[in-house]
Design an enzyme around this catalytic site. Structure first.
Site, mmCIF file in Angstrom:
data_model
loop_
_atom_site.group_PDB
_atom_site.id
_atom_site.type_symbol
_atom_site.label_atom_id
_atom_site.label_comp_id
_atom_site.label_asym_id
_atom_site.label_seq_id
_atom_site.Cartn_x
_atom_site.Cartn_y
_atom_site.Cartn_z
ATOM 1 N N ARG A 1 8.788 21.468 9.928
ATOM 2 C CA ARG A 1 9.064 20.504 10.986
ATOM 3 C C ARG A 1 10.464 19.924 10.851
ATOM 4 O O ARG A 1 10.842 19.045 11.636
ATOM 5 C CB ARG A 1 8.043 19.379 10.906
ATOM 6 C CG ARG A 1 6.805 19.657 11.799
ATOM 7 C CD ARG A 1 6.391 18.451 12.377
ATOM 8 N NE ARG A 1 5.377 18.025 13.212
ATOM 9 C CZ ARG A 1 4.155 18.407 13.388
ATOM 10 N NH1 ARG A 1 3.663 19.427 12.773
ATOM 11 N NH2 ARG A 1 3.375 17.781 14.208
ATOM 12 N N ARG B 1 -7.485 12.248 20.012
ATOM 13 C CA ARG B 1 -6.845 12.013 18.719
ATOM 14 C C ARG B 1 -6.157 10.654 18.745
ATOM 15 O O ARG B 1 -5.590 10.266 19.760
ATOM 16 C CB ARG B 1 -5.802 13.108 18.450
ATOM 17 C CG ARG B 1 -6.359 14.267 17.672
ATOM 18 C CD ARG B 1 -5.394 15.414 17.586
ATOM 19 N NE ARG B 1 -4.063 15.078 17.095
ATOM 20 C CZ ARG B 1 -3.153 15.994 16.787
ATOM 21 N NH1 ARG B 1 -3.427 17.269 16.911
ATOM 22 N NH2 ARG B 1 -1.964 15.629 16.357
HETATM 23 P P1 AMP Z 1 0.016 18.028 14.411
HETATM 24 O O1 AMP Z 1 -1.469 18.209 14.343
HETATM 25 O O2 AMP Z 1 0.771 19.273 14.037
HETATM 26 O O3 AMP Z 1 0.474 17.433 15.719
HETATM 27 O O4 AMP Z 1 0.385 16.971 13.263
HETATM 28 C C1 AMP Z 1 -0.148 15.651 13.300
HETATM 29 C C2 AMP Z 1 0.668 14.756 12.392
HETATM 30 O O5 AMP Z 1 0.591 15.234 11.036
HETATM 31 C C3 AMP Z 1 2.169 14.704 12.694
HETATM 32 O O6 AMP Z 1 2.470 13.760 13.720
HETATM 33 C C4 AMP Z 1 2.722 14.270 11.329
HETATM 34 O O7 AMP Z 1 2.476 12.895 11.096
HETATM 35 C C5 AMP Z 1 1.826 15.050 10.364
HETATM 36 N N1 AMP Z 1 2.394 16.382 10.063
HETATM 37 C C6 AMP Z 1 1.862 17.600 10.379
HETATM 38 N N2 AMP Z 1 2.647 18.590 9.938
HETATM 39 C C7 AMP Z 1 3.706 18.007 9.332
HETATM 40 C C8 AMP Z 1 4.880 18.501 8.699
HETATM 41 N N3 AMP Z 1 5.123 19.816 8.600
HETATM 42 N N4 AMP Z 1 5.737 17.584 8.181
HETATM 43 C C9 AMP Z 1 5.502 16.263 8.254
HETATM 44 N N5 AMP Z 1 4.436 15.736 8.864
HETATM 45 C C10 AMP Z 1 3.530 16.588 9.404
#
Ligand code: AMP
Length: 216
Positions: free
Chosen positions: A88, A160
């Site tokens: 990310r 969510r």
């Molecule tokens: P997502 O389900 O991919 O939208 O991720 C949900 C949340 O998890 C994000 O808003 C971040 O807070 C955290 N997160 C997921 N993947 C990462 C990553 N690679 N680096 C940092 N935070 C992450």
């Protein structure tokens, strides 16, 4: 097939990763899913991560890197993998290259899912998830209705916490600031980058994905 799925929240990476992972029988590792599981279990990792996730901020790199390192070392990942939501930012992408190099491996391709912000805001407002099995659903745009039960396991669907409108705006800001620069970073690197128009039905986007990665 060692793939990274890159794109903003709500672009459909998770849905497409599930479909492709099932088809080519490789595991998918979604850092967001792994972190949400830790939050549900109330583990020390989950308690630490929740503070960032609820605000739509990135969880610190060292936390996420530990998760990915463990996933890539698992025997399941030997045949290939799809990383969804990781890397990310550029430091995470550099760490990923280093982990793979240690194992004498490299990425096969990066797939970028392109969707504009207004469409993402609409999609995330309609997203509902099953907390029991992780299935993802979308409210029908025209009626704003969806059964409140999961088709697969009967769990009670919910939005969510981080799909609230103000958090979504922050997640998009964080995406543009931290993650979008990865597009240029991968363009300048040696890994193949496929840029997919990710607007359309799940089936349409899946067709584009299969032809991009040479699976159709
Ligand atoms: P997502 O389900 O991919 O939208 O991720 C949900 C949340 O998890 C994000 O808003 C971040 O807070 C955290 N997160 C997921 N993947 C990462 C990553 N690679 N680096 C940092 N935070 C992450």
């Amino acid at each position: 097939m060692n793939l990274v799925f890159l794109g903003p929240p709500g672009a459909g990476k998770g849905t497409q990763a599930n479909l492709l992972a099932g088809r080519v029988e490789i595991p998918k590792y979604a850092t967001g899913d792994i972190l949400r599981e830790a939050v549900r279990e109330n583990s020390p990792l989950g308690v630490e991560a929740k503070r960032y996730m609820d605000r739509g901020e990135l969880v610190p790199d060292e936390v996420v890197l530990g998760i990915v390192d463990a996933a890539l070392k698992s025997p399941d990942a030997e045949r290939g993998f799809i990383l969804d939501g990781f890397p990310r930012n550029v430091p995470q992408a550099e760490a990923l290259d280093a982990y793979l190099a240690q194992q004498n491996r490299a990425l096969s391709a990066v797939v970028y899912f392109d969707v504009d912000d207004e469409e993402l805001v609409r999609r995330l407002a309609r997203r509902r998830v099953c907390p029991d099995c992780g299935a993802v659903f979308s409210l029908r745009a025209e009626t704003s209705e969806v059964s409140d039960r999961c088709d697969r396991c009967g769990g009670r669907l919910e939005a969510r916490v981080d799909d609230k409108q103000e958090t979504v705006r922050n997640r998009l800001r964080v995406y543009h600031e931290n993650t979008e620069p990865l597009l240029a970073w991968y363009k300048n690197g040696s890994v193949k980058l496929f840029e997919l128009d990710a607007i359309g039905t799940v089936e349409e986007v899946h067709g584009r994905l299969l032809s991009a990665v040479g699976c159709s």
